[in-house]
Design a protein around this motif. Sequence first.
Motif, mmCIF file in Angstrom:
data_model
loop_
_atom_site.group_PDB
_atom_site.id
_atom_site.type_symbol
_atom_site.label_atom_id
_atom_site.label_comp_id
_atom_site.label_asym_id
_atom_site.label_seq_id
_atom_site.Cartn_x
_atom_site.Cartn_y
_atom_site.Cartn_z
ATOM 1 N N ARG A 1 0.830 -1.208 0.000
ATOM 2 C CA ARG A 1 0.000 0.000 0.000
ATOM 3 C C ARG A 1 0.866 1.261 0.000
ATOM 4 N NH1 ARG A 1 -3.212 -1.754 3.451
ATOM 5 N NH2 ARG A 1 -2.220 -0.966 5.341
ATOM 6 N N THR A 2 1.920 1.258 0.806
ATOM 7 C CA THR A 2 2.812 2.422 0.868
ATOM 8 C C THR A 2 3.504 2.647 -0.473
ATOM 9 O OG1 THR A 2 3.213 2.086 3.237
ATOM 10 C CG2 THR A 2 4.836 3.387 2.024
ATOM 11 N N ALA A 3 3.991 1.562 -1.077
ATOM 12 C CA ALA A 3 4.693 1.679 -2.358
ATOM 13 C C ALA A 3 3.777 2.245 -3.443
ATOM 14 C CB ALA A 3 5.237 0.321 -2.778
ATOM 15 N N LEU A 4 2.557 1.736 -3.522
ATOM 16 C CA LEU A 4 1.635 2.194 -4.559
ATOM 17 C C LEU A 4 1.189 3.636 -4.318
ATOM 18 C CD1 LEU A 4 -0.516 -1.018 -5.099
ATOM 19 C CD2 LEU A 4 1.240 -0.073 -6.605
ATOM 20 N N VAL B 1 1.785 9.288 -6.167
ATOM 21 C CA VAL B 1 2.164 10.684 -5.952
ATOM 22 C C VAL B 1 3.256 11.093 -6.948
ATOM 23 C CG1 VAL B 1 3.230 12.309 -4.333
ATOM 24 C CG2 VAL B 1 1.503 10.682 -3.521
ATOM 25 N N ALA B 2 4.262 10.239 -7.128
ATOM 26 C CA ALA B 2 5.345 10.534 -8.074
ATOM 27 C C ALA B 2 4.811 10.622 -9.495
ATOM 28 C CB ALA B 2 6.432 9.460 -7.977
ATOM 29 N N SER C 1 10.159 5.636 -8.737
ATOM 30 C CA SER C 1 9.676 5.489 -7.363
ATOM 31 C C SER C 1 9.492 4.012 -6.991
ATOM 32 C CB SER C 1 8.364 6.261 -7.172
ATOM 33 O OG SER C 1 7.369 5.798 -8.071
ATOM 34 N N LEU C 2 8.947 3.220 -7.916
ATOM 35 C CA LEU C 2 8.782 1.784 -7.635
ATOM 36 C C LEU C 2 10.125 1.069 -7.613
ATOM 37 C CD1 LEU C 2 5.549 0.886 -9.625
ATOM 38 C CD2 LEU C 2 5.849 1.009 -7.146
ATOM 39 N N ALA D 1 4.272 -3.268 -13.547
ATOM 40 C CA ALA D 1 3.779 -4.638 -13.718
ATOM 41 C C ALA D 1 4.562 -5.619 -12.853
ATOM 42 C CB ALA D 1 3.874 -5.040 -15.191
ATOM 43 N N GLY D 2 5.887 -5.439 -12.799
ATOM 44 C CA GLY D 2 6.698 -6.322 -11.973
ATOM 45 C C GLY D 2 6.346 -6.223 -10.507
ATOM 46 N N PHE D 3 6.075 -5.006 -10.034
ATOM 47 C CA PHE D 3 5.707 -4.832 -8.637
ATOM 48 C C PHE D 3 4.368 -5.496 -8.333
ATOM 49 C CE2 PHE D 3 3.682 -2.588 -5.134
ATOM 50 C CZ PHE D 3 4.682 -2.627 -4.171
#
Length: 450
Positions: A320-323, A328-329, A380-381, A437-439
């Motif tokens: 959730r934090t990563a997405l 935002v980025a 960012s990811l 997609a990888g994330f």
Amino acid sequence: MILAASRIAAIGPIARLAWPTTLVMCSQIAANTFDAFMAGKIGTAALGGFAFVFPFVILMQTLAAGGIGGGIAAAVARASGRKSRTDAHDLAVHGLIIAIVSGLAFMIVMIGFGRPIFRVFANARGAGDAAAIDAATTYATGFFAGAMVTWILQALASTFRGLGDAAFPGRWMLMSSLMQMPLGYLLTFDVGGFAGLGIIGIGLAAPVAQCFALIILTRRIRRDVGGLSLKPTGTSLRYAHFRDILQVGLMSSLISLFSSTTTLFVTAFVAPYGVAALAGYGLGSRLEYFLIPLTFGIGSALTVLVGQAIGRGDLSQARRTALTGATVAFLLCGAVGALAYLTPEAWANLFTSDPAVRDATVAYLRHLGPSYAFFGLGLSLSFALQGAAQVGIPVCAAILRPVIISIAVLAGFTQTLSGLYAVAAAAIVAYGVVNFAGFLLRPLPTPKPL
């Protein structure tokens, strides 16, 4: 509704960790720009010498902060997340050792072998001026004499970030960058009866100013930071700790190298279209430098927050934090890209009145502007996956950019400048999509004790 509220709540911790890093990067860009200004005041040879050394300066800063530094921050964050202060302490010590060795390596190579390196680059560019090579060697001697200061400072700052405190190192590193500019001027030019040192003064200013921040950070981390007091003596060296840092740090360093390779590729392919096209490309791509501090700040926050969440086994929070950070980025970089697409003339007119250069700049921004959102998404990811120790996908995405451009050139899709820019934009979109997609498709790892 609950999901949206949790996403909004995640913005606070991201912003708290992101803004200090963003400010530090902006101040470093300002300091680097002022260094170029001072070199120009010395003379054409000094400016040419500065241009030869500058890519190596940026390379070291990038590797120290985002490559190996990212590996240190991610490893310490995961240890902090699983409440293992011993592992966090020992990882910080191992990170310092890596930093010392890396700084020593840069110092030996750039001081001991700088002149032949610069001569090769000068000859390749058809600019083998002896005075410029002399200036480059002198500047490099001053700057890289303090390479270990830069590396140790970034290692300590990464440890602070890994423990969840980006504000303290950010404050003092910002002060250091601001001090570097007047200090560089005083060391370089004749001021108040003091005989300036010339271009070596520009090189010395950075490590001398960084010593100030290094002393402050060292004193603080030896006392207490989030329950950790750094005491290197008596720490047992373990292969697992080196591996935990370097498996992320080395791969992240590759990402930086492939990013630089992409820039070199595009520059080489633009050059045959003439000086105006090359100047327009340079002015257009300069806008992208504003995206890097912004995305790097968000990304470095994601490295820590994702690493801490994985360390404590909260994989849903990590995702959730990563997405949230990536969204935002995406939006912020997309806003910059939209402005670039809608008002490219405004940017071009800031730097040139030459119609040909202005047209080339406008063409670049019209093609590349819409892809900036995907640059923010992908980078960012990439940082978020550092926190998860899953950097294989970001490396593949980084490799994909020069590969796409090379294939397009070989296939004849870049016969015009517009075609080349369209391919470069498509490569950035692919970079963002592959990371996204990888994330989404690859499960995050469960925490494992060292």
